[in-house]
Design an enzyme around this catalytic site. Structure first.
Site, PDB file in Angstrom:
ATOM      1  N   ASN A 162      -9.815   3.567   3.673  1.00 53.30           N
ATOM      2  CA  ASN A 162      -9.198   4.894   3.704  1.00 53.30           C
ATOM      3  C   ASN A 162      -8.432   5.230   2.428  1.00 53.30           C
ATOM      4  OD1 ASN A 162      -7.053   3.160   3.969  1.00 53.30           O
ATOM      5  ND2 ASN A 162      -6.187   4.119   5.787  1.00 53.30           N
TER       6      ASN A 162
ATOM      7  N   HIS B  86       4.280   1.462   2.215  1.00 54.40           N
ATOM      8  CA  HIS B  86       4.330   0.850   3.540  1.00 54.40           C
ATOM      9  C   HIS B  86       3.739  -0.560   3.395  1.00 54.40           C
ATOM     10  CE1 HIS B  86       0.766   3.570   3.201  1.00 54.40           C
ATOM     11  NE2 HIS B  86       0.100   2.494   3.586  1.00 54.40           N
TER      12      HIS B  86
ATOM     13  N   PHE C 281      -7.885   6.743  -1.324  1.00 53.53           N
ATOM     14  CA  PHE C 281      -8.446   7.952  -1.942  1.00 53.53           C
ATOM     15  C   PHE C 281      -7.617   8.379  -3.144  1.00 53.53           C
ATOM     16  CE2 PHE C 281      -5.595   9.428   1.514  1.00 53.53           C
ATOM     17  CZ  PHE C 281      -4.683  10.177   0.782  1.00 53.53           C
TER      18      PHE C 281
ATOM     19  N   CYS D 130       0.860  -1.186   0.000  1.00 51.83           N
ATOM     20  CA  CYS D 130       0.000   0.000   0.000  1.00 51.83           C
ATOM     21  C   CYS D 130       0.898   1.239   0.000  1.00 51.83           C
ATOM     22  CB  CYS D 130      -0.901  -0.037   1.230  1.00 51.83           C
ATOM     23  SG  CYS D 130      -2.145   1.252   1.238  1.00 51.83           S
TER      24      CYS D 130
ATOM     25  N   ALA E 283      -1.905   9.954   9.920  1.00 49.60           N
ATOM     26  CA  ALA E 283      -2.297  10.475  11.230  1.00 49.60           C
ATOM     27  C   ALA E 283      -2.611   9.353  12.215  1.00 49.60           C
ATOM     28  CB  ALA E 283      -3.511  11.396  11.085  1.00 49.60           C
TER      29      ALA E 283
ATOM     30  N   GLU F  40      -7.184  12.436  -4.775  1.00 48.99           N
ATOM     31  CA  GLU F  40      -7.664  13.793  -4.494  1.00 48.99           C
ATOM     32  C   GLU F  40      -6.843  14.865  -5.199  1.00 48.99           C
ATOM     33  OE1 GLU F  40      -7.603  13.375  -0.286  1.00 48.99           O
ATOM     34  OE2 GLU F  40      -5.531  14.018  -0.060  1.00 48.99           O
TER      35      GLU F  40
ATOM     36  N   HIS G  76       2.934   6.612   8.818  1.00 49.82           N
ATOM     37  CA  HIS G  76       2.418   6.590   7.439  1.00 49.82           C
ATOM     38  C   HIS G  76       1.184   7.454   7.297  1.00 49.82           C
ATOM     39  CE1 HIS G  76      -0.789   4.054   8.831  1.00 49.82           C
ATOM     40  NE2 HIS G  76      -1.121   3.581   7.648  1.00 49.82           N
TER      41      HIS G  76
ATOM     42  N   SER H 195      -5.891  13.642   7.106  1.00 48.25           N
ATOM     43  CA  SER H 195      -7.204  13.074   6.796  1.00 48.25           C
ATOM     44  C   SER H 195      -7.739  13.786   5.566  1.00 48.25           C
ATOM     45  CB  SER H 195      -8.166  13.284   7.978  1.00 48.25           C
ATOM     46  OG  SER H 195      -8.481  14.663   8.093  1.00 48.25           O
TER      47      SER H 195
END
Length: 472
Positions: A223, A335, A225, A149, A394, A227, A392, A370
């Protein structure tokens, strides 16, 4: 036509204990029994597996019988007594479950060193945010389920005001050119990673090739995304010679999809069969890299990491084509992986970073916040106590179940509106409030990384109904 050659997977399916018995069985077949039909090879091995005592004195099959008897009679592997030392960053904000998991991992007889990052929280096996160095073994759950990931950022020489002027256009661009969760593109783009020999040589990977091709260029759920946002470069001493200033950027977070999950699940079972640990430590079972299973896992893990990278590159390529611009720089780090590195004494170790960013001296990386808080481009300081690692992200403050019970849609919309962020997709379990304060996390790791740039998300695409929490 010759029968298919027996594999380790075939023997595991028959009920063979993984590890040494499987290795010896395959060697015996290749050396003494190649003239037997495949079904007779299986019958012979099943006989030894069923009654190893009857074969332990035989010259040819004795070593296999003895390996089976030894593995059956051996008890759980003993852990090191007492607590072992490891570095903890931001410990005041780390839950007890994550601390306990790291303490347990450090008691493994193969553990060389460990560290816990400030975004740490409880997971399976090694905690998320856990870093563990071992000698010549890999722990599948020390790597994690979503192998490789990663974060990937493309930076464009486009003024940041472009986002405000093109909100609807950029939203459509994300909806048309990204896919999440169970959805995929009707015509996936080709990529050289799909031609890798592992897709034909490793059975568990071969079974996933068609699915992997269908999921090329897509993102997972949770989680993950893609963006649009703005990035400000503070430090000109960066790998890409980026001048100080503000730029448009695309940031993505995703992994190896179902391919990585299946690899993790299969080799975790193999490891747990071969490595008998006490019940509370069973998810930390390891594979010796000198064994066939260990070598297979290492190849499969690296393939999954390269596949995850290919998915990100295609995501960014699709969006670059729609922007009709090429990025000035692309920054990427991963990671949920294991690396072969040298420790302070020069000895090779296997460094597992489960939800931790590589932060060797001069190594560039990205640490997101986030959906409504800043992320950071960082340069590693090479801190030995952290095993050259940093957080990696928050890190979760609230479980998904707790978030759904505690938060409301109007509450989240108000928060996003105040932050000036539009979110397409997602759900309450990924709301900004479920994460730790990224600024506190960064303050806890000033010895590990220095900030090169700051990213602010503006339009975020995640899995789910694209109108779920979009700000009106």
């Amino acid at each position: 036509m010759a029968s298919a050659k027996l594999t380790a997977k075939d023997l595991l399916t028959l009920g063979f204990p993984s590890g040494k018995p499987v290795t010896i069985a395959l060697q015996l077949i290749d050396t003494y029994y190649t003239d037997l039909a495949r079904n007779h090879q299986i019958e012979l091995l099943q006989d030894v597996l069923t009654a190893p005592e009857q074969y332990k004195l035989q010259a040819t099959l004795g070593p296999l019988a003895q390996a089976i008897l030894t593995q059956k009679s051996s008890g759980p592997i003993e852990l090191k007594p007492g607590k072992q030392k490891f570095a903890i960053y931001g410990g005041e904000n780390i839950e007890g479950g994550a601390l306990h998991q790291m303490e347990l991992a450090m008691r493994l007889p193969i553990a060389q060193a460990g560290a816990l990052m400030p975004d740490a929280h409880q997971g399976y096996g090694l905690p998320i945010g856990g870093v563990l160095a071992t000698h010549n073994v890999a722990i599948p759950y020390g790597v994690g389920v979503d192998i490789g990931c990663r974060m990937c950022m493309s930076i464009y020489d486009i003024h940041t005001g472009f986002i405000d002027k093109n909100q609807d256009k950029l939203k459509k661009m994300l909806l048309d050119n990204t896919r999440f969760g169970h959805t995929s593109f009707k015509r996936p783009m080709n990529h050289p990673v799909m031609d890798r020999p592992e897709f034909s040589e490793l059975p568990i990977v071969r079974e996933m090739k068609d699915r992997a091709y269908q999921q090329l260029g897509t993102s997972g759920g949770g989680n993950h995304f893609v963006e649009f946002g703005t990035v400000e470069i503070h430090d000109v001493n960066n790998d890409h010679d980026l001048p100080k200033g503000k730029y448009l950027a695309i940031l993505s977070h995703s992994g190896s999809r179902r391919l990585g999950a299946n690899i993790a699940g299969y080799y975790t079972k193999v490891a747990m069969d071969a490595c008998q640990l006490p019940p509370d430590a069973k998810h930390l079972a390891w594979l010796d890299l000198d064994t066939e299973a260990g070598q297979e896992y290492w190849l499969a893990m690296n393939l999954a990491g390269d596949y995850a990278s290919a998915c990100h590159h295609q995501i960014h390529e699709r969006l670059a084509n729609k922007l009709t611009e090429q990025p000035m720089a692309v920054i990427e780090n991963h990671h949920n992986f294991a690396w072969k590195e040298k420790d302070a004494t020069g000895k090779e170790v296997i460094v597992h970073r489960k939800g931790a960013t590589p932060a060797g001296k001069g190594v560039m990386g990205i640490i997101p916040g986030s959906m409504a808080t800043p992320g950071f481009i960082v340069r590693g300081k090479g801190e030995a106590a952290s095993i050259n690692s940093a957080s990696h992200g928050a890190g979760r403050l609230m479980s998904r179940t707790e978030a759904k019970k505690t938060l409301s849609l109007p509450q989240v919309r108000k928060y996003l509106q105040k932050a000036g962020v539009d979110v397409l997709g997602s759900g309450l379990d990924e709301a900004p409030m479920v994460y730790k304060d990224i600024n506190k996390v960064m303050a806890s790791q000033q010895d590990l990384v220095e900030v090169v740039g700051t990213f602010h998300p503006k339009i975020v695409r995640m899995n789910g109904d694209e109108k779920y929490i979009e700000v009106d």
